[in-house]
Write a protein that holds these residues in place. Structure first.
Motif, short mmCIF file in Angstrom:
data_model
loop_
_atom_site.label_atom_id
_atom_site.label_comp_id
_atom_site.label_asym_id
_atom_site.label_seq_id
_atom_site.Cartn_x
_atom_site.Cartn_y
_atom_site.Cartn_z
N CYS A 82 0.64 -1.18 0.03
CA CYS A 82 0.17 -0.10 0.18
C CYS A 82 1.04 1.19 -0.10
CB CYS A 82 -1.12 -0.07 1.29
SG CYS A 82 -0.06 0.28 2.83
N GLY A 83 2.18 1.21 0.34
CA GLY A 83 2.99 2.21 0.29
C GLY A 83 3.02 3.04 1.82
N LYS A 84 2.55 2.50 2.81
CA LYS A 84 2.58 3.24 3.91
C LYS A 84 3.56 3.09 4.89
CE LYS A 84 -0.12 3.87 8.37
NZ LYS A 84 -1.39 3.51 9.22
N CYS A 85 3.98 1.83 5.32
CA CYS A 85 5.24 1.89 6.01
C CYS A 85 6.51 1.67 5.32
CB CYS A 85 4.96 0.58 7.01
SG CYS A 85 5.34 -1.18 6.55
N PHE A 86 7.58 2.02 5.77
CA PHE A 86 8.60 2.59 4.87
C PHE A 86 9.34 0.94 4.66
CE2 PHE A 86 9.99 6.74 6.20
CZ PHE A 86 9.02 7.42 6.01
#
Lengths: 933, 574
Positions: free
Chosen positions: B480-484
């Motif tokens: 999803c691209g949230k956590c690095f």
């Protein structure tokens, strides 16, 4: 207060507040845990994972170890947290190493970084545009500090990728370079969570995830209100203010924004060339909670203007020529004392401090013997002064941020989003928490979008609606059944008179359906606490005192006085209009809200000053300029900083002062007013002075000088005191602004306990009765205070004088966004400009009389404004206006942002035009109808 | 039995009798994902045309899927009161032939038939095997799929006629919510979404919460390539899920249910919507269900096109209309889930077992499968295998048994080399572990997960490095691209694997992937990142040699077009 939770962090025992996360407790305890996505004023997000720690929790089976993100892990009793074990440090390094592959990082992992100057040849051959010196946030970059704490290796086997995205440089005020973005989403979250705007969003997914607007639109069409909150939280150089982009601050001073009565506490960054380069909201600021707005953040650099007036000038043979202060003062004394007291006036600056205002009124009353003195933007004095008659104190009863906790909020005829921006934030936040917002306004404003009930009355009948709401409150037994401190007098009479406000009648007067009035009354009356926020943007002079009384009646009847989250908030103009009122810089009140028309009040002041106080009520700002234009006032002192030369609020000031026989102006720049002066005094601006402001919630705050004065400029109080001394009057021997404050706190009882030393610590809300009194966030919560009075409100007949030339009334609204309609983006000076087909709402009967059909293109032209221009719109007719005689149009806020950005004037904020009702004429446009409807 | 249910049951029985023993023949065409893909639509058109041409009449119904994907399109013809004759791999031409013989002449042709279910008391058609004796059917224990392929999923009455909603009626008339919960606890049912958490325990977290609004969310996001059992159950028998969902609501005293389906799963969406509407109309949902004090509302919600939306908290974000990104925990969904209300998320299969557990008792369910993993596994077997399909088998069989005995082994001349189980996050399984029991605990010991139940079979032709690259690329695309760690880690892993596949491996690439994998596993916010390294880890475990071959001997490129550009896996859906 529940008991603190004790736990251990890096071997140190720490007490945390219940509900705190490990990271919050660590920050409080001064233990450093690196983090990137977390921001102290926002909810945890849990994305960057840089704040990982090892957590050991006791359990019956023995202690359990886990690796957790400290920003989302709640503290529990006897937890043992280790922030630096080897595997945690490695994990952190691993994550930051990954992060560094998408941020130009050459310097961040270089051990020489602190040694390297901007001109040095780089031995590592870091590409020029990858160097930190090529980033506008260099030296104030949060990412840099965080990364360096982890001590990454210089070499990494991971491949570096530059995103190579185009940089957005075409929206107003700030640049967005998402090549520097680390996708922590702080900006997205601050926009949604703190500002309730959601103009920004994460877009795309996986490794391509980045910040943007929906559909990649310009910020102008995204619903952005250009508050700049996103810039203030960005940990990288991705978001930066465009002006002074590359400038570095040599100092940062905590002061107060001079643009509106919210009184935002800000940090003002000053560079080595003595310019204010940046303004950031102070997160510890009680009035603004770290926020600012487009006027505060992007329109406060006017002191930098190169054309500053640096020395006094006098008019000699028609020309202004440099002179000395002594000669200027002599000229002033001679010039002013020629006239009778009634022919002289003093207008103090809306940005004047309490000290400036105090000396201004003292000068008027002692030296010039007149009560013709006022703060320039005190144009609707009824908003506050009527409160004194009704309740006791001429000020808002509660604190701004209590609005966040209100269960219902009634906003009447005000547009805080533009005029008192930060005050709109707690209102919007309250609605998100479930409060019902009721808006009474013929215009569509930003707040109507959040309103559960938008009552759109026929212009001029707002007060009748308030009466009707009160009537429903009594009819449905929603009033306060337990009137303790709210037990105001006059309720019997009030109830009697309420029969005038029969819903059928009011519905026909206001044009608002009875059901809608009833629903709004229930929404306000059935919950506690409920607040009323009122302005007079659409309300005529004759009705303003009634408006305040009606609002107060409603608040008193529902038990909303003296309670947190309740109360009344007047929406007036000017950063320190409240302070001016408190220190007596008004034509009808003496220092300490003492009344000119009351002998014992005059006596108290006269005893202190040692001179008689003139007894005749003076002229206020709202009539003084007219009196200048009419010749009744012949000489004046105008402290012009922040006074627009032509405006809806003050009319044509430029022409009015031009009609004077003798004009003394204090200004920082050769403005339209200054250039007409007989004597021009160089003014110090808000960045160069010490002093105090009092904001809308009675909060007295300290201004601290950030810029040094380079010429002969003097703060207002000093210039005015010098005039006072020059006239030979006693009592103007002030040494500093503190000595002015010391004198005025002796006369203003509610300021009694205020000292500069206390203010340096924290702001104080008056009444501050003594040096150990903590101030008063909520008025009237003690039974021994003044006894409020219910008074029946009379319905004033509408002054329906049809104007032949401009027969219709335009209710001009403005909103942040309107996703239902297309906009066009065009370029002006390479900057985005927004335009769209406007829609003009007409009443069907008016349209029929004008021969206009729905879908026709129509021209709207207003009666010439004070500045000579006219409002002109071309739009598509839609026959949806609720009232005969009223047309409506709703434009986008983006145009205001563009105007401020494009303004050639050093100080655009006071020139932002509000949204008064305008008399207009509508004609069918000569073009054929379009199909755009 | 409540009076409203008795009336409903009577109507249902009438309807069923009319279909099976009425005036007209009943032709059931296997629909669902696999039937549709095999041409069920064209076959249905051909059947109708042939019937018209023969001047006959018949009820032609599209049923769900029986699970025998290799035999689709399946056509099942039953003359009034007669045997059910199944025809496999029906083409439009064959359909015309079937109508000619079986409908027009009234005589089934044994040579065309695939299997049969003889009429009660009858001996059936000579020379045609009994459906339930087929190797693919014999060992199945069909609980959640008991009606799949047999009834019309859009007809509530057919479900009721086959015992449907009896469990709900039983619970509402004779059991307290606590008793229903106990029954589920006793059954040993564990969640079928991947984590295998005991369902009864999960429900008890919600049951203990006193909030007036509580949600049970049913997750039919099902984005795993190779898994179609959630969609299969939902599109073949939506009422068994709905009944399970209502029972879950009753057991946990919840107020609302939400069936959450990925946009694009059109048949399941329509089936679920129709089922919910019919249930409302029949008084099985809404206020005072079947005259009891229990009220319950159910709605169908859709996600956008995102794999991570299947993660329980991302799913709640999606239902709330936000970008589907996982939330951090705590607070856990049982405290603050959808709209910050207590919530409980269950997989389609998990809930679909519940009606039978309540009808037959928890002990009965516990008797199926292994002691640790009660009940059945609904497996979707695809890839290089003779008999691909969806089979509901008791827990405890070995994978090799399933592959060879049920699914018929690899195509002639090939050897099964690798399995991909439990979705792209599950990784691969090599032959050394094919004898592992299908059982949550035994599977997880090998490092593989049963997960959603999808098994993709690969033969010697498959290059495991390329397969791994495909799986990791899927995980990367669906991050999803949230956590690095997940956003960046998956991206870099694909990059390294691309490099290896292109003969451009660098020294230390394996260690690099291990390091990235460690950051993702420990550092990521949700399961997507935490498990995202699994494909590589498991590939190293079984096929390390294959990596070495590529790296050392430069045997590549693999997975590349002739011009050297990498073949990027297409989206799960366009």
């Amino acid at each position: 207060m529940p008991d603190p939770i004790t736990f251990t962090i890096d071997g140190q025992e720490v007490a945390a507040k219940p509900g705190q996360t490990v990271l919050q407790a660590a920050i409080d305890a001064g233990v450093y845990i690196p983090y990137l996505c977390y921001f102290p004023t926002m909810k945890p997000y849990g994305a960057c994972r840089v704040c990982v720690v090892e957590v050991e929790t006791p359990s019956p089976q023995g202690p359990r170890k886990a690796t957790l993100a400290s920003c989302t892990a709640p503290v529990s009793k006897d937890m043992v947290v280790n922030t630096q074990p080897k595997h945690i440090a490695e994990l952190r390094k691993g994550i930051l190493d990954l992060l560094m592959t998408e941020h130009p990082h050459g310097c961040l992992t270089c051990h020489r970084i602190e040694l390297c100057g901007s001109q040095d040849i780089c031995l590592r051959h870091v590409r020029v545009n990858d160097r930190c010196v090529a980033c506008p946030k260099n030296e104030r970059c949060e990412l840099k500090d965080t990364v360096r704490s982890a001590q990454l290796e210089m070499e990494t086997p991971l491949q570096y990728h530059n995103r190579n995205l185009p940089i957005h440089v075409d929206d107003p005020f700030y640049d967005r370079d998402y090549n520097l973005c680390i996708v922590c989403a702080r900006c997205v979250r601050v926009c949604e969570e703190v500002r309730v705007d959601s103009a920004l969003s994460l877009i795309s997914r996986s490794g391509r995830t980045i910040v943007g607007t929906s559909h990649g639109s310009s910020l102008l069409e995204s619903g952005c209100e250009f508050c700049g909150a996103c810039i203030d939280v960005c940990p990288t150089g991705a978001l930066v203010e465009r002006d002074y982009k590359w400038d570095k601050a040599v100092k940062s001073v905590n002061t107060v924004c001079p643009n509106c009565p919210v009184g935002c506490q800000v940090f003002m960054d000053v560079n080595k060339r003595n310019k204010v380069i940046r303004v950031r909201g102070d997160f510890a600021g009680a009035a603004n909670m770290g926020m600012a707005c487009f006027k505060g953040k992007f329109a406060t650099d006017y002191p930098n203007h190169p054309g500053r007036v640096r020395y006094p000038m006098v008019r000699v043979e028609g020309q202004l020529q440099r002179t000395t202060w002594e000669q200027a003062l002599e000229r002033i004394t001679v010039g002013l004392l020629k006239y009778k007291p009634a022919q002289v006036g003093v207008i103090s600056s809306p940005r004047g401090t309490n000290e400036d205002h105090y000396v201004a009124q003292k000068l008027a009353r002692v030296a010039l013997k007149t009560n013709n003195v006022d703060s320039a933007l005190n144009v609707v004095p009824e908003l506050t002064e009527s409160l004194q008659n009704v309740l006791g104190h001429p000020a808002a009863t509660n604190s701004i941020w209590e609005l966040e906790k209100s269960k219902a909020i009634l906003v009447v005829s005000g547009n805080p989003t533009e005029e008192q921006n930060v005050l709109a934030v707690p209102i919007k936040k309250a609605t998100r928490a479930g409060a019902s917002l009721i808006v009474i306004d013929p215009r569509e404003t930003e707040l109507t979008r959040y309103a559960a009930h938008w009552l759109r009355p026929r212009p001029g009948t707002e007060v009748a609606l308030l009466g009707a709401i009160l009537r429903v409150v009594f009819e449905e037994s929603l009033e306060d059944k337990n009137p303790g401190v709210n037990n105001a007098g006059g309720i019997g009479d009030l109830k009697q008179k309420l029969w005038d406000f029969d819903l059928v009648r009011i519905s026909s007067v206001t044009g608002v359906p009875a059901d809608a009035i009833r629903a709004a009354a229930r929404a306000y009356g059935a919950v506690r606490p409920a607040a009323i926020v009122y302005g007079a943007d659409t309300i005529g002079r004759a009705d303003r005192a009634n408006l305040v009384q009606a609002a107060a009646n409603l608040a008193m009847a529902t038990g909303n006085l003296g309670v947190r989250g309740g109360g009344l908030f007047p929406l007036y103009h000017g950063a320190n209009t409240q302070g001016a009122l408190d220190v007596g810089c008004t034509p009808s009140l003496l220092p300490g809200h003492r009344r000119i028309d009351r002998a014992e009040d005059r006596k108290r002041i006269a005893e202190s000053w040692g001179v008689e106080v003139p007894s005749e009520t003076g002229l206020g700002t709202n009539v003084m300029f007219e009196a200048m234009a009419g010749g009744q006032i012949k000489a004046a002192i105008v402290m012009a900083d922040g006074i627009p030369p032509k405006s809806d609020l003050l009319g044509d000031v430029q022409a009015a002062v031009g009609n004077l026989e003798f004009l003394v102006v204090s200004d920082y720049v050769m403005s339209e007013i200054a250039s007409q002066a007989d004597v021009l005094l160089p003014a110090a601006t808000y960045t160069e002075i010490s002093g105090t402001y009092t904001n809308l919630e009675r909060r007295v705050q300290l201004l601290r000088p950030g810029m040094a004065l380079t010429g002969e400029e003097r703060p207002g109080w000093q210039a005015l005191a010098a005039i006072g001394q020059a006239t030979g009057s006693a009592g103007f021997e002030f040494e500093s602004s503190s000595s002015v404050l010391a004198e005025l706190t002796g006369l203003v009882d509610v300021y009694k306990g205020i000292t500069p030393e206390r203010l340096a610590d924290r702001s104080l809300q008056w009444p501050v009765w003594a040096s150990d009194h903590a101030g008063t966030p909520v008025l009237y919560n003690e039974a021994n205070e003044s006894k409020p009075q219910f008074r029946a409100v009379t319905m004033t007949a509408m002054d329906a004088q049809p104007d032949r030339e401009f027969p219709l009334l335009l209710a001009h609204g403005r909103v942040l966004q309107d996703p239902t309609r297309d906009v066009r983006i065009t370029k002006a000076d390479e900057l985005n400009q927004l335009s769209r087909d406007e829609i003009v709402e007409l009443h069907p009967e008016d349209a029929r009389a004008l021969g206009i059909a729905a879908g026709d293109l129509v021209d709207v032209r207003s009666r010439p404004r004070a500045d000579g221009g006219s409002d002109l719109f071309t739009g598509i007719a839609r026959l949806t206006s609720p009232h005969r005689g009223m047309i409506a149009i709703t434009t986008l806020f983006a145009s205001v942002a563009s105007d401020v950005e494009h303004s050639q004037h050093p100080d655009p904020a006071p020139r932002v035009r509000g949204l008064p009702l305008r008399q207009v004429v509508v004609t069918k446009a000569p073009v054929a109808a379009t199909a755009a409807d | 039995m409540t009076a409203p249910f008795e009336q409903l049951k009577t109507r249902a029985q009438q309807r069923w009798n009319e279909l099976t023993a009425g005036a007209l023949p009943w032709i059931r065409v296997g629909g669902g994902v696999s039937g549709e893909a095999a041409g069920a639509h064209e076959v249905t058109l051909a059947l109708n045309k042939a019937i018209e041409k023969a001047n006959r009449r018949a009820n032609v119904t599209r049923v769900g899927m029986l699970g025998l994907c290799y035999a689709e399109p399946l056509v099942d013809v039953q003359l009034p009161g007669g045997d059910r004759i199944f025809y496999a791999n029906v083409t439009p031409e064959k359909a015309a032939e079937i109508v000619q013989t079986h409908i027009a002449h009234g005589v089934p042709e044994a040579s065309l038939a695939f299997a049969q279910v003889p009429a009660p008391g009858g001996s059936g058609l000579a020379g045609v095997p009994d459906l339930n004796d087929l190797p693919t059917m014999k060992r199945q224990v069909r609980i959640a799929t008991r009606n799949s392929g047999h009834i019309d999923p859009r007809d509530l009455l057919q479900y009721v006629a086959n015992g449907g909603y009896a469990a709900l009626d039983k619970a509402l008339t004779g059991m307290t919510p606590a008793q229903v919960l106990d029954e589920v606890k006793n059954s040993g049912l564990r969640g079928r979404g991947g984590a295998a958490f005991p369902t009864g325990t999960k429900w008890s977290f919600l049951a203990g919460n006193k909030s007036p609004v509580k949600y049970i969310l049913c997750n039919c996001e099902e984005g795993d390539p190779g898994a179609f059992n959630d969609k299969g159950v939902l599109e073949s028998d939506p009422h068994t899920l709905l009944e399970g969902l209502i029972l879950a609501g009753y057991a946990t005293t919840s107020s609302n249910g939400v069936i959450f389906i990925r946009q694009g799963h059109e048949e399941p969406i329509e089936a679920a919507r129709k089922a919910v509407q019919d249930a409302y109309d029949a008084g099985l949902l809404g206020k005072n269900i079947l005259g009891s004090n229990f009220s319950y509302d159910v709605e169908v919600a859709l996600t956008g096109d995102s794999y991570v939306a299947g993660e329980e908290t991302a799913l709640m974000e999606a239902i709330e209309g936000k970008r589907s990104m996982p939330r951090y925990r705590p607070p856990f969904p049982a405290q603050a889930g959808l709209w910050q209300k207590p919530s409980n998320i269950n997989n389609v299969k998990t809930l679909s077992y519940v009606p039978q557990i309540i009808a037959n008792g928890g002990a009965w369910f516990k008797g199926v499968g292994t002691p640790g993993s009660a009940g059945t596994a609904i497996l979707c077997i695809t890839g290089e295998i003779q008999r691909p399909g969806m089979y509901e088998l008791p827990m405890g069989m070995t994978i090799r048994e399933v592959l060879n005995q049920i699914a018929g082994g690899p195509p002639a001349g090939k050897r099964i080399k690798v399995l991909q189980t439990g979705g792209p996050l599950g990784g691969v399984l090599g032959e050394s572990d094919f004898d592992v029991q299908i059982d949550f605990d035994a599977m997880s010991k090998t490092g593989a997960i049963l997960g959603s139940g999808g098994i993709i079979v690969g033969s010697d032709d498959v290059n495991v490095v390329d397969l791994t690259r495909n799986l990791v690329a899927f995980n990367q695309f669906e991050s999803c691209g949230k956590c690095f760690p997940c956003r960046l880690g998956t991206t870099h892993m694909v990059e390294v694997l691309d490099r290896i596949c292109q003969n451009k491996a660098r020294a230390g690439d394996r260690e690099l992937m291990e390091r990235i994998g460690q950051s993702m596993k420990v550092g990521s916010l949700c399961g997507h990142g935490q498990l995202g390294y699994n494909p590589i880890l498991s590939a190293f475990k079984y096929f390390a040699a294959e990596f070495d071959e590529l790296v050392k001997d430069h045997k590549g490129p693999v997975g590349a077009f002739a011009d050297g550009t990498m073949i990027v896996p297409t989206r799960t859906r366009p």
